[in-house]
Design a protein around this motif. Sequence first.
Motif, PDB file in Angstrom:
ATOM      1  N   HIS A  40       0.848  -1.389   0.129  1.00 39.53           N
ATOM      2  CA  HIS A  40      -0.292  -0.473  -0.137  1.00 39.53           C
ATOM      3  C   HIS A  40       0.846   1.632   0.053  1.00 39.53           C
ATOM      4  O   HIS A  40       0.538   2.115  -1.081  1.00 39.53           O
ATOM      5  N   THR A  41       2.246   1.342   0.352  1.00 41.94           N
ATOM      6  CA  THR A  41       2.817   2.288   0.369  1.00 41.94           C
ATOM      7  C   THR A  41       3.701   2.620   0.061  1.00 41.94           C
ATOM      8  O   THR A  41       3.475   3.712  -1.097  1.00 41.94           O
ATOM      9  N   SER A  44       1.092   4.395  -3.115  1.00 39.99           N
ATOM     10  CA  SER A  44       0.833   5.609  -3.112  1.00 39.99           C
ATOM     11  C   SER A  44       2.015   5.820  -3.373  1.00 39.99           C
ATOM     12  O   SER A  44       2.027   7.554  -3.896  1.00 39.99           O
ATOM     13  N   HIS A  45       3.460   5.922  -3.077  1.00 44.56           N
ATOM     14  CA  HIS A  45       4.379   6.119  -4.233  1.00 44.56           C
ATOM     15  C   HIS A  45       4.030   6.802  -5.467  1.00 44.56           C
ATOM     16  O   HIS A  45       4.489   7.665  -6.155  1.00 44.56           O
ATOM     17  N   VAL A  47       1.494   6.759  -6.730  1.00 44.09           N
ATOM     18  CA  VAL A  47       0.292   7.730  -7.250  1.00 44.09           C
ATOM     19  C   VAL A  47       1.163   8.926  -7.741  1.00 44.09           C
ATOM     20  O   VAL A  47       1.014   9.929  -8.116  1.00 44.09           O
ATOM     21  N   VAL A  48       1.617   9.132  -6.083  1.00 42.50           N
ATOM     22  CA  VAL A  48       2.482  10.468  -6.244  1.00 42.50           C
ATOM     23  C   VAL A  48       3.965  10.682  -7.680  1.00 42.50           C
ATOM     24  O   VAL A  48       3.711  11.679  -7.731  1.00 42.50           O
ATOM     25  N   LYS A 210      -6.707   3.159  -7.331  1.00 42.61           N
ATOM     26  CA  LYS A 210      -6.169   3.737  -7.462  1.00 42.61           C
ATOM     27  C   LYS A 210      -5.606   4.636  -8.764  1.00 42.61           C
ATOM     28  O   LYS A 210      -5.563   5.298  -9.689  1.00 42.61           O
ATOM     29  N   GLU A 213      -9.088   6.848  -9.567  1.00 41.03           N
ATOM     30  CA  GLU A 213      -8.487   7.889  -8.803  1.00 41.03           C
ATOM     31  C   GLU A 213      -7.298   9.244  -9.571  1.00 41.03           C
ATOM     32  O   GLU A 213      -7.201  10.199  -9.955  1.00 41.03           O
TER      33      GLU A 213
END
Length: 367
Positions: A40-41, A44-45, A47-48, A210, A213
């Motif tokens: 998950h982490t 998220s990175h 996606v950034v 994601k 998003e």
Amino acid sequence: MEFVPSGKELSHFPFLKKAQDPIRSRFASLGTLLGTQKGHTLVSHAVVRIKEAVSQKKTRAPEVHDSPEDEIAAYALARIIVSCVNDKQLIDRLTRHEAERAYYFLVNEEEWNSRYVQDGGEYSRLWVAIADEMGIRITQDRMPFPDYVELVAPLHDDRYRLVNRRVERGVVAIDKNERYELLRERIRVLLRRDLPHRVPKEVCEQLAPKAAEIKKIYQEQMLRQFGKVEEGAFPPCMQALITALAAGTNLTHAGRFSLTAFLHNIGMNTTGIAELYARSPDFDVEKTMYQVEHITGRGGTGTEYTTPACAAMQTTGLCVHRNALCERVSHPLSYYKAKKSRIPRRLPVPENKGPQPNGNPDTSQKI
């Protein structure tokens, strides 16, 4: 002795084989990884990273915040996510962003490894390793003619045209800065060539939130970028297609696809697009809506298509009435954006409140 990049350098150039191999062994099962907190982490990175690629506000100095392994994993996951979204222009944005990022580190790297002389020129071992893996034969201030022609084909800067270069004995003269720029272009082409990945359906399902998003952010960014639809800024090819429709002419499949994708990309809704086809002799409401929804990503596959580039429009015979601006762009959307920026903004018209007590019209509202 073979050059081995450091962990820091691999995080700057995560597309290198030496960067990818350890990640493959560390994260053997992608599906299992995505179900963990670590996964998950990393997502998220990733996606950034994608958000940075589609953002209009580019950071001047890319930074590495995580461990080299996590940076490389985030890079790989970003490519997987955009493959699940499967939007050509989004993929182009990401690959261009990664190439620009690599270019920055190449030009500004302070801790160059030991330098050595090759063919009379001084190079960093890192530069030579990257160029070699990218398939670029490098020599001092020159490049073999076939390599050069292949690299500059997508570039539109006049200084890269052969008529403006010194060509001698099968090599083209280049300077140090151009060396970096050509390597950046090579990186972009190779990264783009590998996408989209064939991602297992179950993996895309895990990444669906994601991906949605990213897709929403990208669509909003595109709408902000192009703003209100301005038909006066349409490129000649799209104007010709609309004129043909208005005359009751049947468009080819390529013509329908190109026009529909273009209108969708600049912000027109599906109903508005479908209405344009109403004058077509073979107009069928259900069939037209199905085709429009399929191209705009609202159909069953969810794949959103992008307007074909100018080269593709030429191939299908849809590139017509070229003008001076056409010569400076390589994509109908680039034409639209450039032309629209030249159209004066329409100022609000003051409300007519009728004659005032003195018999003169109201002039209190400032424009």
